[in-house]
Motif scaffolding. Structure first.
Motif, short mmCIF file in Angstrom:
data_model
loop_
_atom_site.label_atom_id
_atom_site.label_comp_id
_atom_site.label_asym_id
_atom_site.label_seq_id
_atom_site.Cartn_x
_atom_site.Cartn_y
_atom_site.Cartn_z
N SER A 176 11.52 50.98 -15.03
CA SER A 176 12.67 50.87 -15.92
C SER A 176 13.71 51.93 -15.58
O SER A 176 13.38 53.10 -15.38
CB SER A 176 12.23 51.04 -17.38
OG SER A 176 13.36 51.15 -18.23
N ARG A 190 12.32 51.58 -21.66
CA ARG A 190 12.23 50.26 -22.30
C ARG A 190 12.10 49.16 -21.24
O ARG A 190 12.65 49.26 -20.15
CB ARG A 190 13.43 50.01 -23.20
CG ARG A 190 14.73 49.78 -22.46
CD ARG A 190 15.90 49.62 -23.40
NE ARG A 190 16.17 50.86 -24.14
CZ ARG A 190 17.22 50.99 -24.96
NH1 ARG A 190 18.05 49.98 -25.17
NH2 ARG A 190 17.41 52.14 -25.59
N ASP A 207 14.35 55.88 -21.92
CA ASP A 207 13.22 55.67 -22.84
C ASP A 207 12.21 54.67 -22.27
O ASP A 207 11.28 54.26 -22.96
CB ASP A 207 13.71 55.21 -24.21
CG ASP A 207 14.46 53.87 -24.17
OD1 ASP A 207 14.50 53.23 -23.08
OD2 ASP A 207 15.00 53.47 -25.21
#
Length: 278
Positions: A232, A238, A236
């Motif tokens: 990713s 995600r 964060d």
């Protein structure tokens, strides 16, 4: 300036490594390199931001991979040493990190060996990245890197310097094939969605007499990740959105990942991604 370089260096032809050094504010370049950069900047001013954004991306990507426990880095097309080289970044995150730098430019090799080859945790190899066996079997590499353990292979702003008929993506794959599962690839490549602009940049650099490849499309550049799992690009982590992005936005703490610069007037950017070999 000339007495700082090996006597067989071509000082009349721009070098990609020295041009990049100039764009980053370095001093290891010649007038011919500065003139070439300014020719490009007159038509494509984003070249300056591209070089600096790419260097910042390298730092974030190396920090990320080192934080995942990878201790071995093979930096292909390393370029001239700067204030914050790969081993500086990796060793901040992991003091035991070891780095082998690889470049086929004789100026880069001379400076690299003088400034960052300490024989303990770093080494500099004067070699072409297309010579996978010579790189991985070299004494410098074997001393610092165990290919039975995960390695981070770095090809940052490299493959666009290699023409299609020399199979740059195949050469990268040959190196990846010899690495252990869990190895990472940090990659970036100059791309465009404007074929006219890409052709102009390519022809202009070649007109300098500088060995180079070409600006490719994002889809063409994504061939570097064949068989690998992209991580990713979000800070964060995600699991949504694009996986290859403009390098300026890859895991940037203050902006979301974008596949291309938000300004539609920008015709050239660096596509980037980090991937894992499973």
């Amino acid at each position: 300036m000339a007495d700082r370089f090996p006597p067989d260096i071509d000082m009349d032809t721009p070098s990609i490594a020295r041009m990049y050094d100039y764009l980053l504010g370095g001093k290891d370049n010649f007038e011919v390199d500065r003139v070439a950069c300014n020719v490009l900047l007159d038509r494509v001013p984003e070249v300056f931001a591209l070089a600096n954004d790419n260097r910042a991306y390298l730092t974030r990507a190396v920090e990320f991979v080192a934080s995942r426990g990878v201790e071995q880095f093979l930096d292909l097309g390393a370029g001239l040493p700067t204030a914050d080289n790969t081993h500086h970044v990796a060793q901040r995150a992991n003091p035991g990190a070891r780095v082998v730098y690889v470049d086929n430019d004789p100026i880069v090799a001379a400076h690299g060996r003088a400034l960052i080859d300490d024989g303990r945790q770093t080494a500099f190899l004067h070699e072409d990245f297309r010579a996978a066996d010579r790189i991985l079997d070299a004494p410098e590499t074997r001393r610092l890197i165990d290919t039975d353990l995960p390695v981070c292979l770095m090809a940052v702003s490299l493959l666009h310097c290699v023409p299609d008929d020399e199979d740059p993506f195949g050469a990268l794959a040959a190196l990846v094939d010899r690495l252990a599962p869990g190895s990472h690839v940090i990659f970036s490549h100059c791309v465009t969605d404007d074929p006219v602009a890409g052709e102009w940049i390519t022809e202009k650099i070649l007109s300098f007499g500088t060995p180079w490849g070409r600006v490719r499309s994002e889809r063409e550049a994504e061939a570097a990740f064949a068989g690998l799992e992209l991580v990713s690009p979000w800070t964060d982590a995600r699991d949504s959105g694009p996986r290859t992005v403009d390098c300026a936005t890859w895991r940037h703490p203050e902006q979301d990942p974008l596949t291309r610069p938000a300004d539609p007037g920008i015709t050239l950017w660096e596509m980037a991604g980090v991937a894992v070999k499973r």
